[in-house]
Design a protein around this motif. Structure first.
Motif, PDB file in Angstrom:
ATOM      1  N   ASN A 126       0.800  -1.110   0.034  1.00 13.93           N
ATOM      2  CA  ASN A 126       0.031  -0.023  -0.022  1.00 13.93           C
ATOM      3  C   ASN A 126       0.990   1.079  -0.140  1.00 13.93           C
ATOM      4  OD1 ASN A 126      -2.280  -1.499   0.211  1.00 13.93           O
ATOM      5  ND2 ASN A 126      -2.529  -1.678   2.097  1.00 13.93           N
ATOM      6  N   GLN A 127       1.926   1.178   0.678  1.00  7.53           N
ATOM      7  CA  GLN A 127       2.807   2.232   0.744  1.00  7.53           C
ATOM      8  C   GLN A 127       4.268   1.850   0.281  1.00  7.53           C
ATOM      9  OE1 GLN A 127       2.333   5.409   1.514  1.00  7.53           O
ATOM     10  NE2 GLN A 127       0.137   5.140   1.698  1.00  7.53           N
ATOM     11  N   GLY A 128       4.954   2.435  -0.785  1.00  7.06           N
ATOM     12  CA  GLY A 128       6.237   2.104  -1.173  1.00  7.06           C
ATOM     13  C   GLY A 128       6.284   1.004  -2.230  1.00  7.06           C
ATOM     14  N   LEU A 129       7.472   0.898  -2.821  1.00  7.59           N
ATOM     15  CA  LEU A 129       7.643   0.017  -3.934  1.00  7.59           C
ATOM     16  C   LEU A 129       8.822  -1.147  -3.421  1.00  7.59           C
ATOM     17  CD1 LEU A 129       7.858   2.324  -7.045  1.00  7.59           C
ATOM     18  CD2 LEU A 129       5.996   0.949  -6.405  1.00  7.59           C
ATOM     19  N   ARG A 186       3.601   5.410  -4.158  1.00  6.65           N
ATOM     20  CA  ARG A 186       2.890   4.076  -4.167  1.00  6.65           C
ATOM     21  C   ARG A 186       3.081   3.179  -5.636  1.00  6.65           C
ATOM     22  NH1 ARG A 186      -2.847   5.691  -2.465  1.00  6.65           N
ATOM     23  NH2 ARG A 186      -2.701   7.464  -4.029  1.00  6.65           N
ATOM     24  N   THR A 187       3.361   3.937  -6.589  1.00  5.54           N
ATOM     25  CA  THR A 187       3.206   3.408  -7.967  1.00  5.54           C
ATOM     26  C   THR A 187       4.534   3.578  -8.729  1.00  5.54           C
ATOM     27  OG1 THR A 187       2.325   5.309  -9.142  1.00  5.54           O
ATOM     28  CG2 THR A 187       0.915   3.714  -8.128  1.00  5.54           C
ATOM     29  N   PRO A 188       4.997   2.737  -9.603  1.00  7.46           N
ATOM     30  CA  PRO A 188       6.079   3.205 -10.313  1.00  7.46           C
ATOM     31  C   PRO A 188       6.243   4.530 -11.156  1.00  7.46           C
ATOM     32  CG  PRO A 188       5.836   0.900 -10.550  1.00  7.46           C
ATOM     33  CD  PRO A 188       4.506   1.443  -9.929  1.00  7.46           C
ATOM     34  N   ASP A 189       4.938   4.877 -11.476  1.00  5.06           N
ATOM     35  CA  ASP A 189       4.944   6.391 -12.201  1.00  5.06           C
ATOM     36  C   ASP A 189       5.027   7.406 -11.386  1.00  5.06           C
ATOM     37  OD1 ASP A 189       4.162   4.990 -14.543  1.00  5.06           O
ATOM     38  OD2 ASP A 189       1.765   5.063 -14.324  1.00  5.06           O
ATOM     39  N   GLU A 190       4.751   7.180 -10.058  1.00  2.13           N
ATOM     40  CA  GLU A 190       5.068   8.441  -9.202  1.00  2.13           C
ATOM     41  C   GLU A 190       6.479   8.247  -8.870  1.00  2.13           C
ATOM     42  OE1 GLU A 190       0.822   8.200  -6.512  1.00  2.13           O
ATOM     43  OE2 GLU A 190       2.743   7.667  -5.629  1.00  2.13           O
ATOM     44  N   PHE A 191       7.082   7.248  -8.751  1.00  2.92           N
ATOM     45  CA  PHE A 191       8.612   6.981  -8.502  1.00  2.92           C
ATOM     46  C   PHE A 191       9.396   7.868  -9.558  1.00  2.92           C
ATOM     47  CE2 PHE A 191      12.631   4.980  -9.300  1.00  2.92           C
ATOM     48  CZ  PHE A 191      13.301   5.042  -7.940  1.00  2.92           C
ATOM     49  N   TYR A 192       8.938   7.635 -10.914  1.00  2.55           N
ATOM     50  CA  TYR A 192       9.783   7.918 -12.127  1.00  2.55           C
ATOM     51  C   TYR A 192       9.441   9.609 -12.255  1.00  2.55           C
ATOM     52  CZ  TYR A 192      10.290   3.152 -13.201  1.00  2.55           C
ATOM     53  OH  TYR A 192      10.702   1.673 -13.112  1.00  2.55           O
ATOM     54  N   LYS A 232      12.134  14.939 -11.780  1.00  3.65           N
ATOM     55  CA  LYS A 232      11.810  16.560 -11.301  1.00  3.65           C
ATOM     56  C   LYS A 232      13.451  17.034 -10.787  1.00  3.65           C
ATOM     57  CE  LYS A 232       8.694  17.729  -8.425  1.00  3.65           C
ATOM     58  NZ  LYS A 232       7.694  17.868  -7.381  1.00  3.65           N
ATOM     59  N   ASN A 233      14.381  16.151 -10.669  1.00  2.36           N
ATOM     60  CA  ASN A 233      15.668  16.533 -10.164  1.00  2.36           C
ATOM     61  C   ASN A 233      16.398  15.468 -10.687  1.00  2.36           C
ATOM     62  OD1 ASN A 233      18.244  17.586  -9.083  1.00  2.36           O
ATOM     63  ND2 ASN A 233      17.523  17.548  -6.702  1.00  2.36           N
ATOM     64  N   ARG A 234      17.223  15.667 -11.763  1.00  3.87           N
ATOM     65  CA  ARG A 234      18.021  14.624 -12.480  1.00  3.87           C
ATOM     66  C   ARG A 234      19.332  14.815 -11.931  1.00  3.87           C
ATOM     67  NH1 ARG A 234      17.021  10.528 -13.550  1.00  3.87           N
ATOM     68  NH2 ARG A 234      18.746  10.198 -14.843  1.00  3.87           N
TER      69      ARG A 234
END
Length: 395
Positions: free
Chosen positions: A303-306, A337-343, A348-350
């Motif tokens: 539910n929280q994290g990958l 919570r999802t891979p999309d949020e992670f990426y 945002k900061n490369r």
């Protein structure tokens, strides 16, 4: 005399490279890598390790262990019947066709060859080489059982030292139909081993070297000895599972080696020891599988994290110390919570990345690192739910 020994040994080395098992193991290791890469690309759009990783692993520790094992067999005077070696090679080839690498353990290959050697001579007397080479008496049984025990010890050592060196992530389904991750370990090791074969049994060709020792002639040959291993872990860490299984296999090898002297009291004891080796190895495999499957899966969506199921070698994630099985809860201070949020938060900061990680002990730790141009744009991480529903196929 020293020159004679050296010359005969060089001939034995030549025989090693003439043995078809040597080239078959190379082909088989490449095939293992191809099948793994194909599956990883199908599920994750990328492979973790290159397709030659299995081939490189096949020769890890091989020269050192082969030299030590050869020294032990020479000092202890282990002699073998060439017919049984041929049977073991044939059995290895047949078992390898199943693509079940765990069946390539010496317990099944050499143990099975010893059992076959007790029954086949009656039916194959007309076949050259096998017809007069298969011999299974108390003395040869002792040598073979000592060799079987030594190879099991080596198998256990390799599982402990090398079994966890690289693993392959895959996605499958639990009994409840939920997608879970699994760490798969496929190994094939190749050891060069010096063995002595009675000359009168092992010299069917004129060029075959025969070394006089005492009143008998023996042929020193260097054989490629393959050892196979496969295991899947979903509830245990691979480091824990391989260490546990390797330790049990090593103990089994010591017990078989110690019990081999019972063969001097009758062939019936030889069969009992062989049976103990085969049943014992299967019991160890069952015990590890059962213990792993009774635990909750480590690699499931949260539910929280990958949950990390794979890490590309030499990637930023590996250099940051992220480990397979850990859970990334935040990136650059943002919950995910999802891979999309992670990426999204990663992009945002490369130039910099800070991860909040839940480790195996349930404690939070931080990993941070500057990011450089040309490095893996996704940090080299694979997540349990980082695939589409169509890709979540049962493997």
């Amino acid at each position: 005399m020293a020159n004679d020994w050296l010359f005969e040994l060089l001939k034995g080395v030549g025989f090693f490279f003439l043995n078809p098992i040597f080239y078959f193991v190379i082909f088989y290791a490449v095939l293992m890598g191809y099948r793994r890469v194909k599956r990883e690309r199908s599920q994750f759009h990328s492979r973790v390790f290159d397709g030659y990783q299995e081939l490189k692993t096949a020769f890890t520790y091989s020269l050192l262990i082969g030299a030590i094992l050869s020294l032990v067999t020479v000092v202890t005077g282990v002699t073998v019947s060439p017919g049984i070696l041929v049977l073991a090679g044939i059995l290895f080839l047949l078992l390898s066709l199943t693509l079940q690498y765990q069946l390539l353990s010496p317990a099944y290959v050499l143990g099975g060859a010893l059992v076959l050697a007790s029954f086949l001579p009656v039916f194959i007397q007309e076949i050259p080489l096998l017809g007069y080479s298969i011999e299974f008496n108390n003395q040869l049984a002792l040598s073979f059982l000592v060799l079987l025990g030594l190879l099991l010890v080596v198998e256990g050592f390799l599982i402990i030292k090398n079994g966890n060196q690289f693993t392959s992530p895959l996605l499958t389904q639990s009994k409840r139909g939920r997608t879970i991750g699994v760490q798969e370990i496929d190994r094939l090791w190749l050891l060069p081993l010096i063995l002595f074969v009675p000359g009168e049994l092992a010299a069917p060709w004129e060029w075959w070297p025969v070394l006089p020792i005492g009143q008998e002639g023996f042929t020193p040959i260097i054989l490629p000895i393959p050892l196979g291993y496969r295991r899947r872990f979903q509830g245990m860490l691979t480091s824990e599972g391989t260490k546990r299984e390797g330790k049990y296999v090593l103990y089994l090898g010591v017990m078989i080696g110690a019990a081999s002297f019972l063969s001097l009291y009758g062939m019936v004891y030889s069969y009992l020891v062989i049976g103990a080796a085969i049943i014992g190895r299967e019991a160890i495999a069952w015990s590890i599988r059962h213990h792993d499957q009774t635990k909750a899966s480590l690699y499931t969506a949260r539910n929280q994290g990958l949950v990390v199921i794979g890490i590309h070698p030499l990637s930023p994630a590996e250099k940051m110390g992220v480990q397979v099985g850990e859970t990334i809860t935040r990136i650059n201070g943002e919950s995910i919570r999802t891979p999309d949020e992670f990426y999204y938060h990663l992009q945002k900061n490369r130039s910099y990345c800070k991860l909040e990680i839940l480790n195996f002990e349930g404690e939070i730790r931080f990993a941070q690192r500057a990011l450089y141009e040309g490095e893996h744009h996704e940090l080299g991480l694979l997540f349990v739910d980082d695939v589409s529903e169509q890709q979540k196929a049962v493997v």
